[in-house]
Design a protein around this motif. Structure first.
Motif, short mmCIF file in Angstrom:
data_model
loop_
_atom_site.label_atom_id
_atom_site.label_comp_id
_atom_site.label_asym_id
_atom_site.label_seq_id
_atom_site.Cartn_x
_atom_site.Cartn_y
_atom_site.Cartn_z
N ARG A 71 0.83 -1.20 0.00
CA ARG A 71 0.00 0.00 0.00
C ARG A 71 0.86 1.26 0.00
O ARG A 71 0.59 2.22 -0.73
CB ARG A 71 -0.95 0.00 1.21
N LEU B 129 1.25 4.04 -3.21
CA LEU B 129 0.99 5.46 -2.94
C LEU B 129 2.20 6.31 -3.28
O LEU B 129 2.09 7.34 -3.97
CB LEU B 129 0.62 5.64 -1.46
N TRP C 123 -4.12 9.99 7.05
CA TRP C 123 -4.11 9.35 5.74
C TRP C 123 -3.77 7.86 5.86
O TRP C 123 -4.30 7.04 5.13
CB TRP C 123 -3.09 10.02 4.82
N SER C 124 -2.88 7.56 6.79
CA SER C 124 -2.50 6.17 7.02
C SER C 124 -3.69 5.36 7.54
O SER C 124 -3.88 4.20 7.18
CB SER C 124 -1.34 6.09 8.01
N LYS D 19 -6.90 6.00 6.91
CA LYS D 19 -7.88 5.84 5.83
C LYS D 19 -7.39 4.84 4.78
O LYS D 19 -8.18 4.06 4.24
CB LYS D 19 -8.17 7.19 5.17
N LEU D 20 -6.10 4.87 4.49
CA LEU D 20 -5.55 3.99 3.45
C LEU D 20 -5.03 2.66 4.00
O LEU D 20 -4.56 1.81 3.23
CB LEU D 20 -4.40 4.71 2.72
N LEU E 166 -2.35 1.89 5.91
CA LEU E 166 -0.93 1.71 5.59
C LEU E 166 -0.17 0.97 6.69
O LEU E 166 0.89 0.39 6.41
CB LEU E 166 -0.27 3.07 5.35
#
Length: 271
Positions: free
Chosen positions: A71, A75, A129-130, A132-133, A135
């Motif tokens: 992931r 990105l 962001w981590s 949501k994604l 990571l």
């Protein structure tokens, strides 16, 4: 004798390339040009082919060992590719001598900072962001224990990858060093995860460049073939040893390579 030395250097390049996530070009290009007096265009083309071979040889092992963070790789590749396109467009408008000098100093400073770093210092918090994604992940250490880590400063890491892509295109050097630095220092990924993820990413970046050199006729089979064979063997060995070598040792090897590259860039900037 010629073939034996070339094969040995290629194995060493593949080993270090897969272990540190840098690609084999950092060793292969100077070896081909200085030791074997190969034209620099053919050396760079063979280097790009070898980087694809390094990534291919090591990526499967690292994925199997749960070291690569796919992931994060996907990105960050967005930033690197976008930066590479920007650098290509700026290449004819900017003098690279000052950039070599400036970035050589930056890399030397970065090597000193990494040398002072003790242990992994895994992040205790996730960037939004981590979250949501998704990571965050885990990786096995040399004892086989799974250590969980989170990912910080995702926007900064993405911006750093963009700059890495720009500089890589402007200076004609691989972006593996920048990738590892950004993931290790900014995003607080473990060193082994940074190296393995960089290994996965550099193959994607190099494949596009290698295609351009192939179309231009710079890929010489008599050079690229033995180099690629040695690189594949070395990258397989590096992937096997990665699980057994402590992260602190990998970090010290990375710092040594980083120092050598920074000195080369400073000298090139001054020349």
């Amino acid at each position: 004798m010629y073939e034996f030395i070339l094969l040995f250097c290629s194995v060493a390049a593949g080993f270090l390339g897969s272990l540190l996530g840098l690609g084999g070009g950092i060793i292969i290009v100077p070896t081909l040009t200085l030791l074997f007096h190969v034209n620099i265009r053919y050396a760079i083309a063979a280097s790009l082919i070898s980087i694809v071979a390094t990534s291919s040889g090591a990526a499967a092992s690292y994925l199997k060992d749960n070291l690569t963070n796919l992931r994060v790789a996907v990105l960050l590749e967005i930033g690197t590719v976008t930066g590479a396109i920007t650098g290509f467009l700026l290449a004819r408008k900017i003098q690279s001598q000052a950039l070599f000098l400036l970035f050589g100093v930056f890399l030397f400073f970065s090597s000193l900072m990494m040398l002072r770093k003790r242990g992994e210092n895994l992040s205790a918090k996730n960037h939004p962001w981590s979250e949501k994604l998704k990571l965050a992940s885990s990786y096995p250490n040399e004892k086989g224990e799974h250590l969980f880590y989170k990912v910080e400063n995702v926007p900064f890491g993405l911006a750093a990858m963009y700059v890495a892509g720009v500089l890589s295109a402007l200076l004609g050097i691989g972006s593996g060093i920048f990738k590892v630095l950004a993931m290790d220092n900014a995003m607080k990924l473990p060193m082994k995860v940074s190296s393995a993820t960089s290994n996965f990413m550099i193959g994607v970046t190099a494949a596009a460049s290698a295609g351009a050199f192939l179309l231009r006729g710079d890929v010489r089979p008599e050079i690229a073939a033995p180099v690629s064979v040695g690189i594949i063997i070395g990258s397989w060995l590096g992937a096997r040893f990665m699980m057994k070598i402590p992260s602190s040792v990998i970090r010290k090897i990375f710092v040594a390579i980083l120092t050598i590259v920074s000195i080369q860039m400073i000298l090139r900037g001054l020349s």
